[in-house]
Design a protein around this motif. Structure first.
Motif, mmCIF file in Angstrom:
data_model
loop_
_atom_site.group_PDB
_atom_site.id
_atom_site.type_symbol
_atom_site.label_atom_id
_atom_site.label_comp_id
_atom_site.label_asym_id
_atom_site.label_seq_id
_atom_site.Cartn_x
_atom_site.Cartn_y
_atom_site.Cartn_z
ATOM 1 N N GLN A 93 16.499 14.919 -5.005
ATOM 2 C CA GLN A 93 16.960 16.279 -5.262
ATOM 3 C C GLN A 93 18.393 16.470 -4.782
ATOM 4 N N LYS A 94 18.704 15.980 -3.583
ATOM 5 C CA LYS A 94 20.060 16.084 -3.045
ATOM 6 C C LYS A 94 21.052 15.312 -3.913
ATOM 7 N N ARG A 95 20.662 14.129 -4.375
ATOM 8 C CA ARG A 95 21.539 13.328 -5.239
ATOM 9 C C ARG A 95 21.838 14.047 -6.538
ATOM 10 N N ALA A 96 20.894 14.869 -6.986
ATOM 11 C CA ALA A 96 21.084 15.634 -8.219
ATOM 12 C C ALA A 96 21.858 16.922 -7.966
ATOM 13 N N GLY A 97 22.281 17.144 -6.713
ATOM 14 C CA GLY A 97 23.061 18.333 -6.392
ATOM 15 C C GLY A 97 22.229 19.566 -6.114
ATOM 16 N N ARG A 98 20.934 19.387 -5.930
ATOM 17 C CA ARG A 98 20.043 20.518 -5.680
ATOM 18 C C ARG A 98 19.886 20.787 -4.184
ATOM 19 N N THR A 99 19.415 21.979 -3.877
ATOM 20 C CA THR A 99 19.093 22.372 -2.519
ATOM 21 C C THR A 99 17.606 22.131 -2.300
ATOM 22 N N VAL A 100 17.259 21.496 -1.194
ATOM 23 C CA VAL A 100 15.860 21.287 -0.842
ATOM 24 C C VAL A 100 15.493 22.392 0.133
ATOM 25 N N ALA A 101 14.516 23.229 -0.259
ATOM 26 C CA ALA A 101 14.231 24.420 0.532
ATOM 27 C C ALA A 101 12.780 24.860 0.395
ATOM 28 N N SER A 102 12.407 25.737 1.306
ATOM 29 C CA SER A 102 11.116 26.409 1.267
ATOM 30 C C SER A 102 11.364 27.835 0.796
ATOM 31 N N LEU A 103 10.597 28.285 -0.187
ATOM 32 C CA LEU A 103 10.796 29.606 -0.766
ATOM 33 C C LEU A 103 9.696 30.558 -0.333
ATOM 34 N N ASP A 104 10.091 31.726 0.161
ATOM 35 C CA ASP A 104 9.156 32.817 0.423
ATOM 36 C C ASP A 104 9.105 33.625 -0.869
ATOM 37 N N GLU A 105 8.061 33.421 -1.660
ATOM 38 C CA GLU A 105 8.003 34.032 -2.990
ATOM 39 C C GLU A 105 7.949 35.551 -2.928
ATOM 40 N N GLN A 106 7.358 36.099 -1.882
ATOM 41 C CA GLN A 106 7.258 37.553 -1.772
ATOM 42 C C GLN A 106 8.633 38.187 -1.564
ATOM 43 N N ASP A 107 9.400 37.656 -0.629
ATOM 44 C CA ASP A 107 10.717 38.216 -0.321
ATOM 45 C C ASP A 107 11.846 37.572 -1.111
ATOM 46 N N LYS A 108 11.551 36.512 -1.836
ATOM 47 C CA LYS A 108 12.552 35.748 -2.594
ATOM 48 C C LYS A 108 13.650 35.189 -1.687
ATOM 49 N N ASN A 109 13.305 34.930 -0.440
ATOM 50 C CA ASN A 109 14.224 34.281 0.502
ATOM 51 C C ASN A 109 13.864 32.812 0.585
ATOM 52 N N TYR A 110 14.853 31.999 0.915
ATOM 53 C CA TYR A 110 14.557 30.596 1.099
ATOM 54 C C TYR A 110 15.210 30.086 2.373
ATOM 55 N N LYS A 111 14.649 28.991 2.884
ATOM 56 C CA LYS A 111 15.197 28.325 4.052
ATOM 57 C C LYS A 111 15.441 26.878 3.656
ATOM 58 N N GLU A 112 16.714 26.470 3.726
ATOM 59 C CA GLU A 112 17.068 25.114 3.341
ATOM 60 C C GLU A 112 16.596 24.112 4.390
ATOM 61 N N LEU A 113 16.109 22.984 3.932
ATOM 62 C CA LEU A 113 15.713 21.897 4.815
ATOM 63 C C LEU A 113 16.970 21.226 5.350
ATOM 64 N N SER A 114 17.070 21.167 6.662
ATOM 65 C CA SER A 114 18.238 20.567 7.291
ATOM 66 C C SER A 114 17.821 19.291 8.012
ATOM 67 N N MET A 115 18.308 18.174 7.514
ATOM 68 C CA MET A 115 18.015 16.870 8.108
ATOM 69 C C MET A 115 19.271 16.011 8.002
ATOM 70 N N PRO A 116 19.691 15.390 9.101
ATOM 71 C CA PRO A 116 20.876 14.530 9.036
ATOM 72 C C PRO A 116 20.803 13.484 7.922
ATOM 73 N N ILE A 117 19.624 12.926 7.691
ATOM 74 C CA ILE A 117 19.499 11.899 6.655
ATOM 75 C C ILE A 117 19.834 12.467 5.276
ATOM 76 N N LEU A 118 19.491 13.724 5.037
ATOM 77 C CA LEU A 118 19.812 14.340 3.750
ATOM 78 C C LEU A 118 21.282 14.726 3.664
ATOM 79 N N ASP A 119 21.880 15.038 4.803
ATOM 80 C CA ASP A 119 23.315 15.340 4.818
ATOM 81 C C ASP A 119 24.147 14.124 4.429
ATOM 82 N N ARG A 120 23.615 12.928 4.643
ATOM 83 C CA ARG A 120 24.348 11.703 4.327
ATOM 84 C C ARG A 120 24.186 11.258 2.875
ATOM 85 N N VAL A 121 23.310 11.904 2.138
ATOM 86 C CA VAL A 121 23.064 11.521 0.744
ATOM 87 C C VAL A 121 24.178 12.079 -0.131
#
Length: 86
Positions: free
Chosen positions: A44-72
């Motif tokens: 997903q990161k290689r495709a330029g997407r954000t990896v996140a958890s979505l709160d469908e009720q509030d339409k808020n999301y929290k991005e997954l933060s991991m050093p390994i993904l920051d290096r991709v």
């Protein structure tokens, strides 16, 4: 392939709790699932997407933060690269 790792007591307790929570029977199954989700997140990161958890009720999301993904690095399609060169 056989992989052997050492973890401390807290790590072992964490793995046991995670196995109980998920109903996973073996460490192999636990790690196979972990590698599967990591592989998906990397793609997903290689495709330029954000990896996140979505709160469908509030339409808020929290991005997954991991050093390994920051290096991709984001993979730029060859067609885009060719257009940029023109």
């Amino acid at each position: 392939m056989r992989i052997q790792i050492e973890i401390d007591e807290k790590g072992a307790e964490f793995l046991q709790r995670l196995r109980k929570l998920t109903g996973v029977q073996t460490h192999k199954e636990l790690f196979n699932n972990a590698i599967t989700i990591l592989n998906w997140a990397v793609q997903q990161k290689r495709a330029g997407r954000t990896v996140a958890s979505l709160d469908e009720q509030d339409k808020n999301y929290k991005e997954l933060s991991m050093p390994i993904l920051d290096r991709v690095a984001v993979e730029v399609p060859a067609a885009q690269t060719a257009r940029a060169a023109v």
